[in-house]
Design an enzyme around this catalytic site. Structure first.
Site, PDB file in Angstrom:
ATOM      1  CD  GLU A  89     -37.348  74.471  41.134  1.00  0.00           C
ATOM      2  OE1 GLU A  89     -36.339  75.183  42.096  1.00  0.00           O
ATOM      3  OE2 GLU A  89     -37.104  75.264  40.231  1.00  0.00           O
ATOM      4  CG  ASP A  90     -33.823  71.134  41.139  1.00  0.00           C
ATOM      5  OD1 ASP A  90     -34.677  71.621  40.384  1.00  0.00           O
ATOM      6  OD2 ASP A  90     -32.670  71.569  41.488  1.00  0.00           O
ATOM      7  CG  ASP A 151     -31.060  79.155  45.487  1.00  0.00           C
ATOM      8  OD1 ASP A 151     -30.055  78.610  45.106  1.00  0.00           O
ATOM      9  OD2 ASP A 151     -32.157  79.421  44.707  1.00  0.00           O
TER      10      ASP A 151
HETATM   11 MN    MN Z   1     -30.736  76.556  44.468  1.00  0.00          MN
END
Ligand code: MN
Length: 744
Positions: A89-90, A151
């Protein structure tokens, strides 16, 4: 600036080694190698990234991985996924990269995590839709959800570094979605922490206040627990049990929630003592036997409340929860709830299904409950009628509610949310059973559909083929399944009713030679207090609106009350009007106008002359005005005669159509001797005349003589003449005459 300092490097390494050390089921060389590989990849990928707090980003995935293994009890694969959870994702890494390095399974979990990562960042309807998708992934691999929860938990634990507006938003989502999800998955400890942390950021003052009140009460509470536990400890030790007795701490959030929803002061909630006894299971003795043995020891000392035994040992909750709950009278005259659990049961209760699986080989237990839950969710998701947002609300309802267990007549167990009714149960059995339900027998006693069920009830649903789901049923049910089934049934039912009502109205209007039109609905909708055509049809279809007064309503709002109900219609009849000799002999033979009801068109181009006030049955002629509209006069009306002689070219022949549907306003004049009961005699006669209705009575009497007029609705001259004959028969009535000219 983004380069890691030496102490930071050391901290990261230390945290990671700590993770490896505490990882359950990570002992194999391959696992260790892959976890280290994941760590190196993630550290490299997040290189230079920092969290809002300023700490190196990589500390977050390490922390999530630690939660995943130490607090949820998942193994190596989940740890690897947790370490990598933000990489795709990042950073620049792709799912393909992950697959190449760690294989298909890890890649698919990471993919799931990436896809649901900003589930809650959008508008509410989208949220719901995404949430739905997220739940659909549940069955693929429940680890996606569990890692997501870990998370979220870590993000909540580190929320203080976020700006306040984000804190509130994230906390809101956590209360609304994540905490219920954790609860449903049996992750009690995580659920509680998520709720408490959310409360802390959503209502900081309330939270701080509660924390200090709880601290203040700690001593008193410890004393209460001790005085309750002391007599038990001896006895349990004598029986050879290895156990812990603790006062079950009530979470800050649940204390606050109870204060809010039940409007109970803090002291009252906090005084309620709950005790937990967790024992090490003895070998060779079934846990259930041990639970009941401990129950017996407790109730030798404290008197149990008979209706407060909850046996989640014989039948675990859907989320896997097992324990024996009993409420007893404590030493200070207060009810105390005691939870009896084996160590295994306690693990499951606190850590959820993952723990459940860990114990799988140790004997009973499987993921049956979870599968059952996923099946239920799927049923909901697969219902094409359920609007996503509605679904979310209904779903949330289900998440919050705790369960009851009830039995079918054949002894099968159904789990339902608390407060579920007989009707919920019916829909749980089958949609058709729900739709046809008329009542229920609970433990062989007849009850209504909205009867609330309790655990242990045996429920039999009574059905009838003529039964239909109704809107008020929505207030009877709790489950999302029943709600959406009722909504669907009502929708279908309503369609039928609308069709039926439409037909009924059209038939009725047809009797008056009318067709439904905008003008008619303009009158009908307000008169029947409905907003739409469909609503009107539906009410007619169900029989709530009978159409008996349709005629009246159609008349009501017309400006020129009586006149506009008739229209002149040109007919090409070759015959002369079949009126009697006294009738006007039309100058234009071969054609005449038919006067017929026109309830629809209020702009009809005709009127009825006030000078002679003709009604059906009277001989009439029409006079065409300058503007083309026609005025209906009696043939013998002096004014009409004058018009015929002077403006013969404007005279048109006219004829009543023959029917008896509409009443017509007429006036009679009466005179006589005023005797006792005269009014009553007159009104009795009029009311006996079925085809006549009285509108207005205006009689005055002086010097023993009465005189005055009565306004009536009649169908035609025949009815009016009948009435006049009957009135004249009344003793004391001298004369009854029809009044030709009515001035309103
Ligand atoms: Mn996270």
């Amino acid at each position: 600036m983004n380069v890691l300092t030496k102490p930071e490097e050391e901290l990261i390494q230390k945290e990671f080694e700590n993770l490896i050390l505490n990882c359950t089921h990570c002992e194999s060389k391959t696992d260790q190698r892959l976890i280290r590989k994941a760590f190196r990849l993630a550290k490299e990928a997040h290189d230079g990234m920092r969290r809002k707090s300023g700490e190196p980003y990589i500390l977050h995935p390490i922390a999530v991985a630690k939660i995943v293994t130490t607090e949820i009890g998942l193994g190596a694969k989940a740890v690897i996924c947790a370490i990598l959870h933000d990489v795709v994702e990042d950073t620049d890494y792709t799912i393909e990269d992950i697959e190449n390095h760690f294989g298909k399974k890890v890649a698919s979990i990471i993919d799931g995590l990436t896809k649901i990562s900003d589930v809650f960042d959008n508008k509410s309807s989208l949220q719901a839709e995404n949430f739905r998708k997220m739940l659909l992934t549940l069955s693929d691999d429940v680890r996606v959800i569990l890692i997501k929860l870990a998370d979220r938990l870590h993000n909540m634990r580190t929320l203080s570094s976020m700006p306040p507006n984000k804190q509130i938003k994230i906390s809101g989502e956590t209360t609304y979605l994540y905490a219920p999800l954790a609860h449903r998955l049996g992750l009690y400890a995580i659920k509680t922490e998520l709720e408490d942390l959310s409360l802390k950021y959503r209502y900081p003052k309330v939270y701080q206040d509660l924390v200090s009140r709880i601290t203040d009460n700690e001593k008193k509470r410890a004393h209460m627990i001790n005085s309750f536990a002391l007599p038990l400890i001896d006895k349990l030790e004598n029986e050879g049990y290895d156990f812990d007795i603790t006062g079950r701490p009530k979470s800050i959030y649940s204390t606050w929630n109870k204060m809010q929803t039940k409007n109970i002061p803090f002291e009252e909630i906090y005084d309620l003592l709950a005790i937990r006894i967790v024992f090490e299971g003895l070998e060779d003795v079934p846990e259930k036997t041990q639970c009941w043995n401990i129950y017996s020891i407790i109730t030798d000392t404290y008197k149990p409340k008979p209706d407060r035994i909850r046996d989640w040992v014989s039948t675990p909750k859907a989320n896997g929860y097992e324990a024996l709950h009993v409420t007893v009278m404590g030493p200070e005259g207060k009810w105390v709830e005691v939870q009896i659990r084996s160590r295994r049961m306690d693990e499951i209760a606190e850590r959820g299904f993952a723990a459940h699986w860990m114990y799988k080989q140790a004997g009973k237990g499987s993921s049956e409950g979870l599968d059952g839950w996923i099946k239920k969710i799927r049923e909901l998701l697969e219902n094409p009628d359920s609007n996503a947002l509605e679904f979310l609300d209904d779903f949330k309802l289900n998440l919050f509610a705790s369960e009851i267990l009830v039995f079918t007549p054949k002894g099968h167990i159904k789990s339902l949310p608390k407060q579920a009714t007989a009707l919920d149960f019916a829909y749980e059995i089958h949609t058709e059973v729900g739709n046809r339900a008329i009542g229920a027998k609970i433990n062989h006693k007849l009850v209504s559909l909205n009867h609330i069920l309790y655990s242990g009830d045996q429920v039999e649903i009574l059905t009838s083929d003529s039964q239909r789901a109704s809107r008020e049923w929505l207030y009877y049910v709790t489950t999302a399944k029943a709600k959406s089934a009722i909504k669907a049934a009502i929708k279908a039912e309503n369609k039928d009713r609308i069709q039926k009502g439409k037909k009924l109205l059209e038939d009725k209007l047809n009797e008056y030679n009318l067709k439904p039109s905008g003008r008619i609905f303009k009158k009908l909708l307000p008169a029947y207090d409905v907003r739409t055509k469909d609503h009107l049809y539906s009410k007619i279809g169900t029989g709530i609106i009978t159409l008996e007064d349709l005629k009246k309503i159609l008349r009501k709002n017309t400006k020129n009350k009586w006149i506009r109900y008739w229209e002149l219609q040109f007919t090409s009849s070759s015959k002369k009007p079949s009126t009697d000799k006294k009738s006007f002999d039309p100058a234009y033979s071969g054609a005449h106008f038919m006067i017929r009801e026109n309830l629809d068109d209020t702009e009809a181009e005709f009127s009825i002359a006030k000078c002679c006030n003709p009604i059906p049955g009277d001989d009439v002629i029409g006079y065409r005005n300058q503007d083309g509209s026609v005025v209906i006069h009696k043939g013998k009306c002096p004014k009409a005669i004058k018009l015929m002689s002077s403006q013969g070219n404007r005279i048109v022949p006219a004829k009543w159509t023959t029917h008896k549907i509409l009443s017509y306003l007429s006036r009679i004049h009466l005179q006589g001797v005023d005797k006792f009961g005269m009014y009553n005699n007159i009104t009795t006669v009029i009311s006996k005349e079925l085809s006549v209705n009285m509108r207005n009575i205006n009689l005055v009497s002086h010097d023993g003589i009465f005189e005055g007029s009565i306004d009536l609705y009649v169908h035609n001259t025949k009815d009016l003449n009948n009435l006049i004959m009957n009135l004249i028969k009344i003793k004391g009535v001298d004369s009854v005459k029809r009044v030709e000219k009515i001035e309103d």
